[in-house]
Motif scaffolding. Structure first.
Motif: not given
Length: 448
Positions: A268-281
Motif C-alpha cells: 500500500f505504501y511502497d509498491n514499486k520494484g521487486c521489494w528487494d530494496d531498503t529505501d523506506v526506513d
C-alpha cells in the motif's frame, strides 16, 4: 544508428553487471529514461506549436537530447555532459543543422568519448560473483545435511522428544532459508536479459517475501533454542510439552505476523520494484526491528548460559583442574555460538552499509554453512545418535549374517538330500540283473 544502439547496449550491460553484483542501484538508468521522456515531451510541444516548425526539430538519439536549433547552427557538446557513464575527458561531439535536417554525429560517441569504467566496481563484481559460488556450495551442503538430520530424528523413535522436536523445527527453518536463497537467485538473476531496475512481477515479489519470511523464521527458532536451553538450566522440574506449543507459536507464528504486516505495508505504501530494496526506513524496520530484538535477547541468554556453566564447573562436585574446566567451557561456548547465531551480533546494531565486505563474509559465507554446522554438532556428532546408529548398523549386519547362514544351511541340507537319493537310486537291485537271471535268459533263448 546501429553504432548508437550498440553503445546503448554496452551502457546497459555495464549497469547490469553492477546491479547484479551490488543489488540494484538504478539511478543512472532512471536519469537516462527521464531525459528521454523529457525530450519526447519537448518534441510533442514543438509539433503542437506552429512557430517552431522551422530549423531542426528536437532529436533523441538514444543517448542525448538535441534541442531544436535554426539552420546553419552547430551544436557542440562535451562528453562529460552527454552521460554520467562517459569519462570527464576533453572529447567533444557535434551536430550541424542543415536544410535537410540534423547531420550525422561527428565524431561518433565511442570514438570521441571514453566509457567510464570503475576498476573498483569491476573488482567488486568479480569478488561477489566468486562469493556467490561459495554461498551456493554452503547452502547446498547445509540443505543435504539438514534433510539427513531430520530423517534420522524422525525415523528412530528413540529420538522423539521435545528437545529434538525443537531441533527439527530449527533444521527446517534453515532448509527454508537455503531454499529461499536459491529461489530468489533463480527468479531475480537467472536471466541476464531481464531489466532488473524495473522488474516488478508477482513472482519476484513472492520470492523476496518468502526469503524475508525464511530469515525471520530462522532467527526466531534460534531464539527458541536459546529460550529452551535457558528453561532447562533455570528450572529443575519443567513440563517440556507444556511449553512446546508456545515455542511453535514464537518460531512460526511471530514471523508469519511480521511478514504479513510487511507485505501489506509494502503493497500500500511502497509498491514499486521487486521489494528487494531498503529505501523506506520505516518499512524496512518492520523486519529489521524484530530480528535485532531476537538477537539481543539471544545474546543475553547466551551470556547467562555461559555464567551458569561457569558456576557449575566451579562447584565442588565437579572434578578436574582449572585447565580441564577451561576446556569444557570453551567447548560448550563454541557449541553454543552456531546454535544461538552469535556471529550475527557483529553487525546487528550497525548501519546497513557498514563494513560491506566483512558483513557479506559473515552473513553469507559463514551463514550459508551454519545449517551444516548445526546439523553436524547436534545430530551427527551427538553421542546418542552415534550409539543408536551403531546399534542399528550392528543389528542390520547381524540379521544379514544370520539370513545368509540360514540360506547356506538350507542349500546344504537340500544338496545333501539330493546326493543321498541319487546314491540310493544307483545302488537299487531293480536296476541290476543277477547272474542267475542272465543264465535263465540264455537258456530260454537257446530253447527257442
Amino acid at each position: 544508428m546501429e553504432t548508437v544502439l550498440h553503445l546503448v547496449l554496452i551502457l546497459h550491460l555495464e549497469l547490469w553487471d553492477q546491479t547484479e553484483a551490488m543489488h540494484p542501484d538504478c539511478a543512472v538508468v532512471l536519469q537516462h529514461m527521464k531525459a528521454e521522456e523529457d525530450c519526447h515531451r519537448v518534441l510533442q510541444q514543438e509539433e503542437n506549436n506552429r512557430s517552431s516548425k522551422t530549423g531542426c526539430p528536437t532529436l533523441w538519439d538514444n543517448i542525448r537530447c538535441w534541442r531544436r536549433v535554426e539552420v546553419g547552427q552547430v551544436v557542440r557538446v562535451s562528453c562529460a555532459n552527454v552521460s554520467q557513464l562517459f569519462a570527464n575527458n576533453q572529447g567533444h561531439v557535434h551536430r550541424n543543422c542543415t536544410e535537410d535536417g540534423w547531420s550525422e554525429l561527428q565524431p561518433a560517441y565511442e570514438e570521441a568519448c571514453e566509457i567510464l569504467v570503475d576498476d573498483e566496481a569491476e573488482q567488486e563484481t568479480t569478488y561477489l560473483s566468486n562469493f556467490k559460488q561459495v554461498y551456493t556450495a554452503g547452502y547446498a551442503t547445509s540443505l543435504i545435511s539438514l534433510i539427513t538430520a531430520i530423517f534420522v530424528f524422525t525415523v528412530f523413535r528413540k529420538f522423539h522428544c521435545t528437545r529434538n522436536y525443537i531441533h527439527i523445527n530449527l533444521f527446517f527453518s534453515f532448509i527454508l532459508r537455503a531454499s529461499a536463497v536459491f529461489i530468489k537467485d533463480l527468479v531475480l538473476f537467472s536471466d541476464e536479459n531481464l531489466d532488473h531496475c524495473f522488474m516488478s512481477s508477482t513472482a519476484c515479489k513472492s520470492a523476496v517475501a518468502f526469503f524475508q519470511f525464511s530469515i525471520l523464521a530462522n532467527y526466531f527458532w534460534l531464539l527458541v533454542e536459546g529460550m529452551y536451553l535457558q528453561t532447562l538450566l533455570a528450572l529443575t522440574f519443567v513440563f517440556q510439552k507444556k511449553y512446546f506449543w508456545w515455542y511453535i507459536l514464537i518460531g512460526w507464528g511471530v514471523p508469519t505476523t511480521i511478514i504479513t504486516a510487511w507485505i501489506l505495508t509494502r503493497n500500500f505504501y511502497d509498491n514499486k520494484g521487486c521489494w528487494d530494496d531498503t529505501d523506506v526506513d520505516f518499512i524496512w524496520w518492520i523486519i529489521k526491528a524484530p530480528i535485532t530484538a531476537s538477537l539481543l535477547v539471544n545474546f543475553i541468554i547466551f551470556i547467562n548460559v555461559i555464567r551458569i556453566l561457569v558456576q557449575k564447573l566451579r562447584s565442588p562436585g565437579v572434578g578436574g583442574n582449572d585447565t580441564s574446566h577451561f576446556k569444557r567451557l570453551a567447548k560448550s561456548t563454541l557449541l553454543l555460538i552456531p546454535l544461538f547465531g552469535m556471529h550475527y551480533m557483529v553487525f546487528a546494531f550497525l548501519p546497513e552499509h557498514t563494513g560491506a565486505e566483512a558483513r557479506i563474509f559473515i552473513e553469507l559465507g559463514l551463514g550459508s554453512f551454519q545449517g551444516f554446522v548445526v546439523a553436524l554438532l547436534y545430530c551427527f556428532l551427538n553421542g546418542e545418535v552415534q550409539a543408536e546408529l551403531k546399534k542399528r548398523f550392528w543389528k542390520w549386519q547381524t540379521q544379514s549374517y544370520l539370513s545368509y547362514s540360514k540360506r547356506r544351511r538350507t542349500l546344504f541340507t537340500e544338496s545333501s538330500t539330493i546326493t543321498q537319493i541319487s546314491v540310493l537310486d544307483k545302488s537299487s537291485p531293480k536296476d541290476k540283473l543277477s547272474p542267475e537271471g542272465q543264465v535263465l535268459t540264455s537258456n530260454s533263448m537257446s530253447s527257442v
